[in-house]
Design a protein around this motif. Structure first.
Motif, PDB file in Angstrom:
ATOM      1  N   TYR A  84     -11.623   2.986   0.222  1.00 41.00           N
ATOM      2  CA  TYR A  84     -11.347   3.284  -1.193  1.00 41.00           C
ATOM      3  C   TYR A  84     -11.817   2.140  -2.092  1.00 41.00           C
ATOM      4  O   TYR A  84     -11.095   1.686  -2.977  1.00 41.00           O
ATOM      5  N   THR A  85     -13.026   1.688  -1.872  1.00 40.98           N
ATOM      6  CA  THR A  85     -13.563   0.532  -2.592  1.00 40.98           C
ATOM      7  C   THR A  85     -13.614   0.762  -4.094  1.00 40.98           C
ATOM      8  O   THR A  85     -13.258  -0.130  -4.865  1.00 40.98           O
ATOM      9  N   ARG A  86     -14.052   1.940  -4.516  1.00 41.22           N
ATOM     10  CA  ARG A  86     -14.141   2.198  -5.956  1.00 41.22           C
ATOM     11  C   ARG A  86     -12.770   2.135  -6.612  1.00 41.22           C
ATOM     12  O   ARG A  86     -12.612   1.562  -7.693  1.00 41.22           O
ATOM     13  N   LEU A  87     -11.768   2.705  -5.978  1.00 40.28           N
ATOM     14  CA  LEU A  87     -10.411   2.684  -6.530  1.00 40.28           C
ATOM     15  C   LEU A  87      -9.885   1.256  -6.639  1.00 40.28           C
ATOM     16  O   LEU A  87      -9.367   0.850  -7.684  1.00 40.28           O
ATOM     17  N   TRP A  88     -10.043   0.468  -5.583  1.00 38.70           N
ATOM     18  CA  TRP A  88      -9.506  -0.891  -5.597  1.00 38.70           C
ATOM     19  C   TRP A  88     -10.307  -1.804  -6.509  1.00 38.70           C
ATOM     20  O   TRP A  88      -9.748  -2.733  -7.092  1.00 38.70           O
ATOM     21  N   ALA A  89     -11.590  -1.548  -6.656  1.00 43.74           N
ATOM     22  CA  ALA A  89     -12.368  -2.320  -7.631  1.00 43.74           C
ATOM     23  C   ALA A  89     -11.885  -2.008  -9.040  1.00 43.74           C
ATOM     24  O   ALA A  89     -11.753  -2.911  -9.875  1.00 43.74           O
ATOM     25  N   LEU A  90     -11.587  -0.741  -9.299  1.00 41.65           N
ATOM     26  CA  LEU A  90     -11.072  -0.357 -10.610  1.00 41.65           C
ATOM     27  C   LEU A  90      -9.704  -0.995 -10.878  1.00 41.65           C
ATOM     28  O   LEU A  90      -9.426  -1.453 -11.988  1.00 41.65           O
ATOM     29  N   LEU A  91      -8.860  -1.064  -9.863  1.00 43.42           N
ATOM     30  CA  LEU A  91      -7.533  -1.663 -10.031  1.00 43.42           C
ATOM     31  C   LEU A  91      -7.602  -3.191 -10.177  1.00 43.42           C
ATOM     32  O   LEU A  91      -6.708  -3.788 -10.783  1.00 43.42           O
ATOM     33  N   GLN A  92      -8.638  -3.811  -9.642  1.00 48.62           N
ATOM     34  CA  GLN A  92      -8.802  -5.258  -9.754  1.00 48.62           C
ATOM     35  C   GLN A  92      -9.413  -5.669 -11.088  1.00 48.62           C
ATOM     36  O   GLN A  92      -9.225  -6.792 -11.547  1.00 48.62           O
ATOM     37  N   LEU A  93     -10.161  -4.772 -11.720  1.00 51.88           N
ATOM     38  CA  LEU A  93     -10.881  -5.110 -12.950  1.00 51.88           C
ATOM     39  C   LEU A  93      -9.991  -5.656 -14.067  1.00 51.88           C
ATOM     40  O   LEU A  93     -10.355  -6.669 -14.677  1.00 51.88           O
TER      41      LEU A  93
END
Length: 149
Positions: A84-93
């Motif tokens: 779920y890289t896209r989701l976690w990248a979005l949550l880290q942004l």
């Protein structure tokens, strides 16, 4: 097809394999930052309260600090694994955005943390668009799901 699916499909088609190594390094970096924050939580809380950079209650400062810590540990680990890289990248942004524009920008002119935060922000944005890549748990799970059908 909506825009999110088109961006996802484009990112899946245009993903050099070297970016998987960069994704893993980014995930390990975020995970290690989370562990450092966890080990120094009391000191960081004291610094924030003492500098009066955030005008909130100490309880709110602790909550923000623990939120950032656990998001970095969990998100960094899952970005490293490619799950779920896209989701976690979005949550880290938002966390890294705040680090760039509210924390590091107020420091000295030559600030290595600022450049590291900018690089992290750029890489998170990149992986939000292109996804996890061929060497990831996402691809492994999708292959096994396709084989089962």
């Amino acid at each position: 097809m909506n825009i999110a699916k088109r961006i996802g499909a484009w990112g899946d088609r245009h993903h050099p394999k070297i970016l998987d190594i960069i994704r893993m390094v980014l995930g390990a970096f975020l995970f290690s930052k989370g562990v450092i924050f966890f080990n120094n939580a009391g000191y960081l809380r004291y610094l924030i309260i003492d500098s009066r950079s955030i005008s909130s209650s100490p309880t709110m400062i602790s909550a923000i600090l623990y939120y950032v810590t656990y998001m970095h540990i969990l998100g960094g680990g899952l970005i490293f694994l490619g799950l779920y890289t896209r989701l976690w990248a979005l949550l880290q942004l938002p966390i890294v955005f705040a680090a760039v524009f509210f924390v590091n920008i107020t420091a000295n002119y030559v600030n290595s943390e600022l450049w590291l935060s900018i690089l992290t922000l750029a890489l998170l944005t990149l992986f939000l668009v292109i996804g996890s890549g061929p060497f990831s748990l996402d691809q492994l799970l999708s292959r096994s799901k396709n084989n089962d059908q």
